[in-house]
Design a protein around this motif. Sequence first.
Motif, PDB file in Angstrom:
ATOM      1  N   ARG A 162       0.828  -1.213   0.000  1.00 24.90           N
ATOM      2  CA  ARG A 162       0.000   0.000   0.000  1.00 24.90           C
ATOM      3  C   ARG A 162       0.859   1.259   0.000  1.00 24.90           C
ATOM      4  O   ARG A 162       0.478   2.283  -0.593  1.00 24.90           O
ATOM      5  CB  ARG A 162      -0.952   0.005   1.198  1.00 24.90           C
ATOM      6  N   ASP A 167      -0.293   9.063  -3.487  1.00 30.43           N
ATOM      7  CA  ASP A 167      -1.536   9.816  -3.278  1.00 30.43           C
ATOM      8  C   ASP A 167      -2.708   8.915  -2.883  1.00 30.43           C
ATOM      9  O   ASP A 167      -3.873   9.196  -3.235  1.00 30.43           O
ATOM     10  CB  ASP A 167      -1.904  10.609  -4.538  1.00 30.43           C
ATOM     11  N   VAL A 168      -2.397   7.838  -2.176  1.00 33.11           N
ATOM     12  CA  VAL A 168      -3.471   6.955  -1.726  1.00 33.11           C
ATOM     13  C   VAL A 168      -4.338   7.701  -0.705  1.00 33.11           C
ATOM     14  O   VAL A 168      -3.841   8.434   0.151  1.00 33.11           O
ATOM     15  CB  VAL A 168      -2.899   5.656  -1.120  1.00 33.11           C
ATOM     16  N   ARG A 169      -5.646   7.539  -0.829  1.00 32.23           N
ATOM     17  CA  ARG A 169      -6.580   8.147   0.114  1.00 32.23           C
ATOM     18  C   ARG A 169      -7.014   7.078   1.120  1.00 32.23           C
ATOM     19  O   ARG A 169      -7.370   5.962   0.719  1.00 32.23           O
ATOM     20  CB  ARG A 169      -7.802   8.696  -0.623  1.00 32.23           C
ATOM     21  N   THR A 170      -7.005   7.416   2.385  1.00 30.83           N
ATOM     22  CA  THR A 170      -7.401   6.452   3.403  1.00 30.83           C
ATOM     23  C   THR A 170      -8.555   6.990   4.229  1.00 30.83           C
ATOM     24  O   THR A 170      -8.647   8.194   4.488  1.00 30.83           O
ATOM     25  CB  THR A 170      -6.231   6.094   4.331  1.00 30.83           C
ATOM     26  N   PHE A 171      -9.414   6.088   4.637  1.00 31.82           N
ATOM     27  CA  PHE A 171     -10.575   6.408   5.460  1.00 31.82           C
ATOM     28  C   PHE A 171     -10.551   5.438   6.639  1.00 31.82           C
ATOM     29  O   PHE A 171     -10.445   4.221   6.432  1.00 31.82           O
ATOM     30  CB  PHE A 171     -11.864   6.229   4.662  1.00 31.82           C
ATOM     31  N   ALA A 267      -8.518   1.942   1.839  1.00 29.48           N
ATOM     32  CA  ALA A 267      -7.570   2.694   1.018  1.00 29.48           C
ATOM     33  C   ALA A 267      -8.085   2.733  -0.414  1.00 29.48           C
ATOM     34  O   ALA A 267      -8.514   1.713  -0.951  1.00 29.48           O
ATOM     35  CB  ALA A 267      -6.188   2.051   1.064  1.00 29.48           C
ATOM     36  N   GLU A 268      -8.041   3.913  -0.995  1.00 32.74           N
ATOM     37  CA  GLU A 268      -8.450   4.096  -2.384  1.00 32.74           C
ATOM     38  C   GLU A 268      -7.366   4.852  -3.139  1.00 32.74           C
ATOM     39  O   GLU A 268      -6.781   5.782  -2.588  1.00 32.74           O
ATOM     40  CB  GLU A 268      -9.758   4.892  -2.464  1.00 32.74           C
TER      41      GLU A 268
END
Length: 385
Positions: A162, A167-171, A267-268
Amino acid sequence: MRTQVAIVGGGPAGLLLSHLLHRQGVASVVLESRDRAYVERRQRAGMLEQGTTDVLRESGAGERLDREGLVHHGIELRFGGEGHRIPITDLTGRTVTVYAQTEIVKDLAALRLADGGDVRYEAEVLAVDPSTGTVTFRQDGAAHELTADYIAGCDGFHGVSRRAVPDVRTFARDYPFAWLGVLADVAPSTDELIYAHHERGFALHSLRSPSVSRLYLQVAPDEDLAAWSDARIWDELAVRFGTPDGWELTPGPITDRSVTPMRSFVAEPMRHDRLFLAGDSAHIVPPTGAKGLNLAVSDVTILARALTERYASGSEALLDAYSATCLSRVWRAEHFSYWMTTLLHADPESDAFARRLQRAHLEYVAGSAPAMASLAENYAGLPLK
């Protein structure tokens, strides 16, 4: 070294992906940082959706599952001293199966090795390069490079894959409680799982086999495991499962115990260039909804299908759709897991008003046919598209 697909991580997701690809004539190399014995004894949940058991059977990995797995047709919600059965099979036409993740790993590892699969244990992956398809790893004290057309990051939440996605977006959401889980050498006191809501905290009675029980208690995230003797654990479980109708919990020798934090994480996107994330490397769910392993299986099933199409026809349409396809299912499972968790746990941060709302919601779910059907549909697992 070269291969078609480099798979980082030799847990159930990585091994199943390698197995599915092999059956379609696609070569892979699996790199796992731990030794085989360690991987095969890691204790994880083992509640399998209908879709997961279907994938394992269709791939030829279902022989022992069919022989030893415990098929369930319902679960029980227990609160206020009363049990309320959710008839999953009657409501959905599907079943769920208890079969330990450790056994799935053993089955898949044996299949890969019997088929001559390249599974490299104690191969620590140091870095992955999504642009070139290169995986750098250390084995036997020496550094190596493996180059592939594609890389599957199945190396879990703490793996390197990962981190290679720019620029991985995580929530994420952390919950104010954890689970104290125990494995006990005693026949289960129930034929179907019991999810218990109690003012002292949640409890779950699961099954590992006809002679081994798996049980959980809600505790604080920083709980001191040493403070929980066998007697204290059984006493607390008896209180939280207690009913006035004479139902009894049978205690036995506890052989394993651990505290598991509760977290939701996504993760997106799940793809960058040649790298595809799958399983815990891309998402974590609280275990209340029993979705973690099932999501990993759906990820690699979707990925195997996309890679097979790529090598069979040259089309990358399914690969291009991979992240969106998986995330649609992931977010549905995240919501269900969040819903089950907040429905059943005693939130130490809630006030009296919130607690009364929670009780009203429990009563609604237990008394409404549409509400029960919604729970059953999500628990048994939505069909894999």
